[in-house]
Enzyme design. Structure first.
Site, short mmCIF file in Angstrom:
data_model
loop_
_atom_site.label_atom_id
_atom_site.label_comp_id
_atom_site.label_asym_id
_atom_site.label_seq_id
_atom_site.Cartn_x
_atom_site.Cartn_y
_atom_site.Cartn_z
N ALA A 51 0.85 -1.20 0.00
CA ALA A 51 0.00 0.00 0.00
C ALA A 51 0.89 1.24 0.00
O ALA A 51 2.07 1.17 -0.33
CB ALA A 51 -0.92 -0.03 1.21
N ASN A 52 0.33 2.38 0.36
CA ASN A 52 1.08 3.64 0.44
C ASN A 52 0.39 4.54 1.47
O ASN A 52 -0.70 4.21 1.94
CB ASN A 52 1.17 4.28 -0.96
CG ASN A 52 -0.21 4.61 -1.50
OD1 ASN A 52 -0.90 5.46 -0.97
ND2 ASN A 52 -0.63 3.90 -2.55
#
Ligand code: C5P
Length: 222
Positions: A28-29
């Protein structure tokens, strides 16, 4: 919205994507979805018909906004492609993962089975904005960019190459800007050559500036 104008149908994307490695892990981020939610809220407040397509976030969708939740980039592409034909504008604030694990495992990868070094093959995700901007017709397509350097030059290149109508270019700073509640520094550019500098503006203020420009471009389109 100007009283004589009809409401626009605006699709806003927000948040990160989650790309599964196995059933309990993902790539993810740090996107929180705040800017997309702020834009959806402001669009609704102005009377536009607003759809929010969002990756995983803790935020509550604004009342009166149709919200579609997705996890992966490919799910986002599917949902945006469905909403796009009935829209007047697409605003892509989502931090779409550029890569995903080539073959997510069906079962959890056991740590004790792994050597100290493990390579995970990745494949490139589809470019949602690039795919849809090519068939946009009269629709206004707005992109976001996050850069650590050469912010304006990169922004101008992306605006042109992705055939966008507008682009918000954010400068990523060591202080953590522009993630979460932090302000936005960068530029707002449009295809007519207007460039506005953004100096530490809140996301609510950015939402207003962006929608002012979308409405202006829409009303003055030839
Ligand atoms: O080229 P870059 O990834 O910086 O472009 C960012 C813009 O493209 C954002 O508006 C983002 O939502 C969009 N994007 C996309 N599909 C991807 C990656 C980014 O639509 N796979």
């Amino acid at each position: 919205m100007n009283g004589s104008q009809r409401p626009l149908r605006i699709v806003v994307t927000a948040g990160p994507t989650w790309e599964p490695i196995d059933p309990v892990r993902f790539i993810a981020n740090p996107s929180t979805g705040r800017v997309g939610f702020a834009i959806a809220e402001e669009a609704k407040r102005r009377g536009h018909r607003t759809t929010l397509i969002t990756g995983p976030t803790h935020l509550t969708p604004p009342a009166g906004v149709r919200c579609v939740r997705i996890q992966t980039a490919r799910q986002m592409l599917r949902q945006v492609s469905r909403a796009f034909p009935q829209s007047d504008s697409l605003v892509m604030t989502a931090a779409v993962g550029d890569f995903r694990p080539a073959q997510p495992r069906r079962q959890k990868v056991k740590r004790r089975r792994l050597a100290a070094r493990w390579s995970l093959p990745l494949v490139k995700n589809p470019d949602i904005l690039g795919t849809l901007a090519r068939r946009k017709g009269r629709r206004l397509v707005v992109g976001f960019a996050l850069e650590t350097h050469d912010v304006l030059a990169e922004a101008m290149r992306k605006l042109r190459e992705k055939e966008l109508d507008m682009l918000v270019a954010n400068r990523a700073k060591p202080s953590g800007e522009p993630f979460g509640d932090r302000p936005v520094t960068g530029y707002l550019l449009d295809r007519r050559g207007n460039i506005d500098a953004l100096r530490g503006v809140t996301k609510q203020r950015l939402a207003k500036l962006l929608l002012d420009r979308v409405e202006y471009l829409w009303q003055t389109a030839t």
